[in-house]
Design an enzyme around this catalytic site. Sequence first.
Site, PDB file in Angstrom:
ATOM      1  N   THR A 177       0.818  -1.224   0.000  1.00  0.00           N
ATOM      2  CA  THR A 177       0.000   0.000   0.000  1.00  0.00           C
ATOM      3  C   THR A 177       0.847   1.266   0.000  1.00  0.00           C
ATOM      4  O   THR A 177       0.490   2.268  -0.617  1.00  0.00           O
ATOM      5  CB  THR A 177      -0.928   0.009   1.239  1.00  0.00           C
ATOM      6  OG1 THR A 177      -1.830  -1.072   1.098  1.00  0.00           O
ATOM      7  CG2 THR A 177      -1.719   1.289   1.350  1.00  0.00           C
ATOM      8  N   ASP A 220       0.391  -6.809   4.971  1.00  0.00           N
ATOM      9  CA  ASP A 220      -0.300  -8.087   5.208  1.00  0.00           C
ATOM     10  C   ASP A 220       0.637  -9.216   5.644  1.00  0.00           C
ATOM     11  O   ASP A 220       0.296 -10.001   6.512  1.00  0.00           O
ATOM     12  CB  ASP A 220      -1.083  -8.509   3.951  1.00  0.00           C
ATOM     13  CG  ASP A 220      -2.279  -7.598   3.703  1.00  0.00           C
ATOM     14  OD1 ASP A 220      -2.637  -6.837   4.619  1.00  0.00           O
ATOM     15  OD2 ASP A 220      -2.848  -7.647   2.592  1.00  0.00           O
ATOM     16  N   THR A 244       0.749 -21.160  21.059  1.00  0.00           N
ATOM     17  CA  THR A 244      -0.592 -20.833  21.575  1.00  0.00           C
ATOM     18  C   THR A 244      -1.398 -19.960  20.611  1.00  0.00           C
ATOM     19  O   THR A 244      -0.839 -19.139  19.882  1.00  0.00           O
ATOM     20  CB  THR A 244      -0.522 -20.133  22.952  1.00  0.00           C
ATOM     21  OG1 THR A 244      -1.851 -19.803  23.369  1.00  0.00           O
ATOM     22  CG2 THR A 244       0.326 -18.879  22.942  1.00  0.00           C
ATOM     23  N   GLN A 245      -2.715 -20.158  20.643  1.00  0.00           N
ATOM     24  CA  GLN A 245      -3.604 -19.301  19.848  1.00  0.00           C
ATOM     25  C   GLN A 245      -3.756 -17.919  20.490  1.00  0.00           C
ATOM     26  O   GLN A 245      -4.239 -16.986  19.854  1.00  0.00           O
ATOM     27  CB  GLN A 245      -4.995 -19.934  19.753  1.00  0.00           C
ATOM     28  CG  GLN A 245      -5.023 -21.206  18.951  1.00  0.00           C
ATOM     29  CD  GLN A 245      -6.397 -21.856  18.922  1.00  0.00           C
ATOM     30  OE1 GLN A 245      -7.399 -21.235  19.234  1.00  0.00           O
ATOM     31  NE2 GLN A 245      -6.429 -23.113  18.526  1.00  0.00           N
ATOM     32  N   CYS A 246      -3.372 -17.808  21.779  1.00  0.00           N
ATOM     33  CA  CYS A 246      -3.473 -16.504  22.456  1.00  0.00           C
ATOM     34  C   CYS A 246      -2.461 -15.530  21.855  1.00  0.00           C
ATOM     35  O   CYS A 246      -1.388 -15.937  21.410  1.00  0.00           O
ATOM     36  CB  CYS A 246      -3.168 -16.652  23.941  1.00  0.00           C
ATOM     37  SG  CYS A 246      -4.348 -17.678  24.809  1.00  0.00           S
TER      38      CYS A 246
HETATM   39  N1  ASP Z   1      -2.410  -5.689   0.492  1.00  0.00           N
HETATM   40  C1  ASP Z   1      -1.387  -4.780   0.913  1.00  0.00           C
HETATM   41  C2  ASP Z   1      -0.093  -5.563   1.042  1.00  0.00           C
HETATM   42  O1  ASP Z   1       0.114  -6.216   2.015  1.00  0.00           O
HETATM   43  C3  ASP Z   1      -1.764  -4.144   2.197  1.00  0.00           C
HETATM   44  C4  ASP Z   1      -0.745  -3.192   2.754  1.00  0.00           C
HETATM   45  O2  ASP Z   1       0.291  -2.899   2.204  1.00  0.00           O
HETATM   46  O3  ASP Z   1      -1.031  -2.659   3.818  1.00  0.00           O
HETATM   47  O4  ASP Z   1       0.684  -5.528   0.135  1.00  0.00           O
END
Ligand code: ASP
Length: 347
Positions: free
Chosen positions: A16, A93, A279-281
């Site tokens: 992004t 991501d 752990t999932q926590c």
């Molecule tokens: N989909 C984008 C990525 O991970 C989201 C981001 O950059 O925040 O490339």
Amino acid sequence: MTKENASVLLIYTGGTIGMIENVETGALENFDFEQLQRHIPELQKFSFAIDSYQFNPPIDSSDMEPEAWARLVDIIYEAYDQYDGFVILHGTDTMSYTASALSFMLEGLGKPVILTGSQLPIGVLRTDGKENLLTSIEIAADQYLGRPSVPEVCIFFENHLMRGNRTTKINAENFNAFRSFNYPILAEAGIHIKYERQLIYLPEKNTVLKPHFQLDANVTVLKLFPGIQESVVAATLNIPNLKGVILETYGTGNAPRKPWLIHLLKEAVSRGITIVNVTQCSAGTVEMDRYETGLQLLEAGVICGYDSTTESAITKLMFLQGQGLSTEEIHKAMNYSLAGEISQPKF
Ligand code: ASP
């Protein structure tokens, strides 16, 4: 303090932070580094050299792969002597996965590798990308007592510098998108950047960077949930070529007391599959001897993942498997910290 004649290499992978809105479709599309620079004229205000390297085409971080991590390692290794620090612009991501993987692949790292990105594209008025980028560059060039302040793979996001292999993306829309639940932040940026120097890992003097390029991605994550079926666990553990499993358990590392589950896990371990209990926590650590429901896993040959994130555990397994180690060697290395990823002694 910034070193005189410092130089930073900015590696733009995509995400992004480098996207712009397509006026016709409204969708976010990648744009190139030159455009990025035009939107941040402040880049010219640094008193040191900033060079750039761009992935062409830039990639959304959903498309990140071990090959791209190896490419990043190669870029850093080749340019290592020329620069004081590295900033990687990356989609948010999968940023925690990349940061974790790089922390293992860049063994003996003695210079900052700071990953950053943004929730809003650079061209947008309220973007968080500008601040994240400028401060990351400042941190990458910062020196203390004649050596880099932060010779670690880190994520800098929304004023917080975190050890990369301790992070998790926790929010899909807030600027404050990352957390390091099990390790304190390494620095906070306000009027000044306040470093928590006692928490930052410093390599021993004369440590040489040893790059690793090989990962073995024959791994999976198995998340337990009430009602999980025997057929699901059996199918997962019998995936062809599977070598490692991150088992996401409850609380301090607990699993249902079902004889079929323990039998399947034991049988997978006997086939040489490494199973790591995480752990999932969000916060806290696995302690498999705390409850009977955890102890049964230990007895089945499941390894303790301590306070590891899933992102770190999965990339560490890929890394260790990629080194061609024996199952015993992998199990041993999982019990030690390689790059500060778990609160355990150093390997
Ligand atoms: N989909 C984008 C990525 O991970 C989201 C981001 O950059 O925040 O490339």
